[in-house]
Design a protein around this motif. Structure first.
Motif, mmCIF file in Angstrom:
data_model
loop_
_atom_site.group_PDB
_atom_site.id
_atom_site.type_symbol
_atom_site.label_atom_id
_atom_site.label_comp_id
_atom_site.label_asym_id
_atom_site.label_seq_id
_atom_site.Cartn_x
_atom_site.Cartn_y
_atom_site.Cartn_z
ATOM 1 N N HIS A 103 0.844 -1.198 0.000
ATOM 2 C CA HIS A 103 0.000 0.000 0.000
ATOM 3 C C HIS A 103 0.881 1.251 0.000
ATOM 4 N N TYR A 104 1.923 1.232 0.809
ATOM 5 C CA TYR A 104 2.854 2.366 0.855
ATOM 6 C C TYR A 104 3.503 2.591 -0.502
ATOM 7 N N ARG A 105 3.967 1.513 -1.146
ATOM 8 C CA ARG A 105 4.636 1.654 -2.434
ATOM 9 C C ARG A 105 3.701 2.257 -3.482
ATOM 10 N N LYS A 106 2.459 1.811 -3.477
ATOM 11 C CA LYS A 106 1.474 2.376 -4.401
ATOM 12 C C LYS A 106 1.364 3.877 -4.204
ATOM 13 N N HIS A 107 1.292 4.291 -2.950
ATOM 14 C CA HIS A 107 1.098 5.717 -2.676
ATOM 15 C C HIS A 107 2.360 6.533 -2.879
ATOM 16 N N TRP A 108 3.508 5.959 -2.586
ATOM 17 C CA TRP A 108 4.729 6.714 -2.841
ATOM 18 C C TRP A 108 4.852 7.003 -4.336
ATOM 19 N N LEU A 109 4.623 6.002 -5.168
ATOM 20 C CA LEU A 109 4.711 6.222 -6.605
ATOM 21 C C LEU A 109 3.671 7.238 -7.068
ATOM 22 N N GLY A 110 2.444 7.143 -6.544
ATOM 23 C CA GLY A 110 1.414 8.104 -6.924
ATOM 24 C C GLY A 110 1.795 9.524 -6.553
#
Length: 210
Positions: A103-110
């Motif tokens: 979930h964190y990785r998704k949001h960092w990229l976004g």
């Protein structure tokens, strides 16, 4: 910058966090003129990018390179009308720590893409009820979001879990528009824009003689 910050992409940016786990907060999108969406696996070779958007409803291995080298794909993604956040898998039988990390990785990229001028549409993902405590952290309220039902409608338990999460998403985020990839269960309500899955488009093409 000290050496402790030169990993997990922290050298590329820190973003304001939401919730217990400091999930990078997304601004979100209110886009309503939705272009054709293509999978990231076709992004590099696709022409007329300004008239298309990119989704990540694919196996994780097909877009893991974005996390491993985020700056390498900026110029490609900047050419598209919009880009959905990548839905790194949140399987209920994954360790909770791994789910939160995805979930964190998704949001960092976004957040990284937004910071670089890309129109980002949040992809909303969840697993089981335990994930509801954090899986909506960092998501903007209102605006446009995307969800996928692929792989969730094969048995009653998986479908019930999907419907439950969908209802919580609508309650917490109150999206104005929901891009829906895959089959739309009758129980799912809201302003839904249905996007057929790639395999459905292919089936239709074959039926019509391709």
């Amino acid at each position: 910058m000290n050496n402790k910050q030169r990993y997990e992409n922290l050298q590329h940016g820190f973003y304001a966090g939401a919730g217990k786990y400091d999930i990078p907060q997304l601004t979100g999108s209110k886009i309503t003129d939705f272009p054709e969406l293509i999978g990231f696996n076709y992004a590099k070779t696709t022409k007329n990018r300004q008239n298309k958007g990119v989704h990540f409803f694919l196996d994780d291995y097909q877009f893991l390179r974005l996390w491993n080298n985020p700056t390498a794909y900026l110029d490609i993604l900047k050419g598209f009308r919009c880009v959905l956040t990548p839905d790194f898998s949140l399987y209920a039988d994954f360790p909770t720590a791994m789910q939160i990390y995805n979930h964190y990785r998704k949001h960092w990229l976004g957040a990284f893409w937004e910071d670089n001028g890309i129109e980002v549409i949040p992809t909303i993902c969840w697993s089981d009820e335990k994930s509801f405590k954090w899986c909506f952290d960092g998501e903007p309220k209102g605006g446009t979001v995307a969800v996928s039902s692929i792989g969730t409608q094969n048995d009653n338990a998986a479908k019930a879990a999907f419907i439950s999460g969908y209802e919580v998403m609508c309650e917490k985020l109150r999206p104005e528009t929901i891009l829906f990839y895959g089959n739309v269960p009758d129980e799912c309500k809201g302003n839904i824009v249905h996007i057929k899955a790639f395999q459905d488009k292919w089936k239709g093409a074959r039926i019509n003689g391709w």
